[in-house]
Motif scaffolding. Sequence first.
Motif, mmCIF file in Angstrom:
data_model
loop_
_atom_site.group_PDB
_atom_site.id
_atom_site.type_symbol
_atom_site.label_atom_id
_atom_site.label_comp_id
_atom_site.label_asym_id
_atom_site.label_seq_id
_atom_site.Cartn_x
_atom_site.Cartn_y
_atom_site.Cartn_z
ATOM 1 N N CYS A 173 -2.481 8.294 -0.033
ATOM 2 C CA CYS A 173 -3.241 7.045 -0.069
ATOM 3 C C CYS A 173 -2.360 5.799 -0.067
ATOM 4 O O CYS A 173 -2.797 4.733 0.368
ATOM 5 C CB CYS A 173 -4.159 7.020 -1.290
ATOM 6 N N ALA A 177 -1.178 1.795 2.684
ATOM 7 C CA ALA A 177 -2.330 1.233 1.977
ATOM 8 C C ALA A 177 -2.401 -0.270 2.209
ATOM 9 O O ALA A 177 -1.398 -0.969 2.135
ATOM 10 C CB ALA A 177 -2.230 1.525 0.486
ATOM 11 N N CYS A 183 -3.302 3.204 7.181
ATOM 12 C CA CYS A 183 -3.871 4.020 6.110
ATOM 13 C C CYS A 183 -4.821 5.067 6.672
ATOM 14 O O CYS A 183 -5.773 4.737 7.395
ATOM 15 C CB CYS A 183 -4.614 3.108 5.131
ATOM 16 N N CYS A 188 -6.929 10.443 2.685
ATOM 17 C CA CYS A 188 -6.892 9.901 1.322
ATOM 18 C C CYS A 188 -8.125 10.367 0.545
ATOM 19 O O CYS A 188 -8.014 10.809 -0.607
ATOM 20 C CB CYS A 188 -6.825 8.382 1.371
ATOM 21 N N CYS A 229 -6.574 1.756 -0.061
ATOM 22 C CA CYS A 229 -6.841 2.698 1.033
ATOM 23 C C CYS A 229 -8.204 3.366 0.889
ATOM 24 O O CYS A 229 -8.959 3.464 1.840
ATOM 25 C CB CYS A 229 -5.750 3.760 1.088
#
Length: 422
Positions: A173, A177, A183, A188, A229
Amino acid sequence: MGLALLLGLLLSRAGDLMALPSSDCVMAEQLCLSDSTCNATYRTLENCALAKTRLLSLDHDSRVRCLNAELDLGNSSLLHCRCHRRMKRQEHCLRIFWTVHSSMTDGYFNLETSPYENPANEEHWKTDYNKLAALVSGSQLAGDATNPCLRATHVCNLSKKCFRLRTDYASICTKGAGSEDVCDRRKCHRGLRNFFEKVPEDFTKRILFCPCQDEFCGERRRKTIVPDCSFQYNTKPNCLWLLDSCLEDHICKSRLADFQQNCQPVDMSPDGCSLHNHAACLQAYMGMIGTPMTPNYVSNSSVEVSLWCTCENSGNQKEKCDQILGMFESNKCLENTIWSEMHLKQRALERREDLLYSSSLSFQGDSASTSLSSAMSQVAEGKTQRDSSKQSSMPIASSVYSGAATSWPSLALFLPLLLSPY
């Protein structure tokens, strides 16, 4: 056809299609596919569900055929099956559930029934959290006692599974981010779901619902899920779009149904909840993390939670949009549940500190008892000498422990330590 009428027909129509006790949906599907009649009915329902997934409009005859297929299941175990939150084939199980119950999502986002087994019926995890927490409390890792979020993280780091899965999602993540192009939100979210599904709640609840007294602690709590994220977009999307994304995903739709069932607010209820089950509501809330409708704390100084979306430009669907946002922002059941959890954790921390203090006194008492024994021995020896010489004086003894003199009043102060069960 209303849901109540549909359920009434299902219960009144005693079908003979594999009538079996309730089970998980994967097992129920296998049993159904082994029967030719049930197999044909289930295949019809699969086609109906596929058409809805592709947003294909069904003509009148097709809708009737789909509804009759649900009715034809009768007492089949498919009709009553549920899924477990930590099962290996969870996504497959959820797909089966929504195939059988596809009529529940027709034109409305209130899903009404959770596909998950009642948490009370699931096996309770046995963890070593208390032992690990005691190690942290008795070491320099405890750090600032006013930051329970930091303390909860240290305890997690002592657990191999908690540390590994937390490190996994944090690594995924935090990579890019805050950048929409870099991202990987899907990965994530998957990492977050793995953490909250596979790590015992003794750890995850304390990390996510740690009771903070200052904004530094609150910031750590808010950033638990790496919101740059997992939670935030560069611009806030419309909540209706967020809901559509959720309903297209079996996991998110299932978690939303579970959340709606277990965190349903009621104005007249003392705790604000229709089911009065704070544990189930907390579990359902944590289940939303790692889905397109991931919620999070709105600031470092508040325990209020919300979705990252807006209801601006919602047109004639503004009321529906407000309802979606209100499930988190104006939900008294959820708010009271989170407050209650944090209050319990604060009291638990205070009790742990009291126990640590008592243990410290016990250790000091053991050292003091050695000094006391030496002093009492010398007192007895001095008394014998005084008796033989018939001297009359105040009973004062001299202790050689740490070079300190000990008088009878001092000994009286040590007696409670000797008598202490700790």
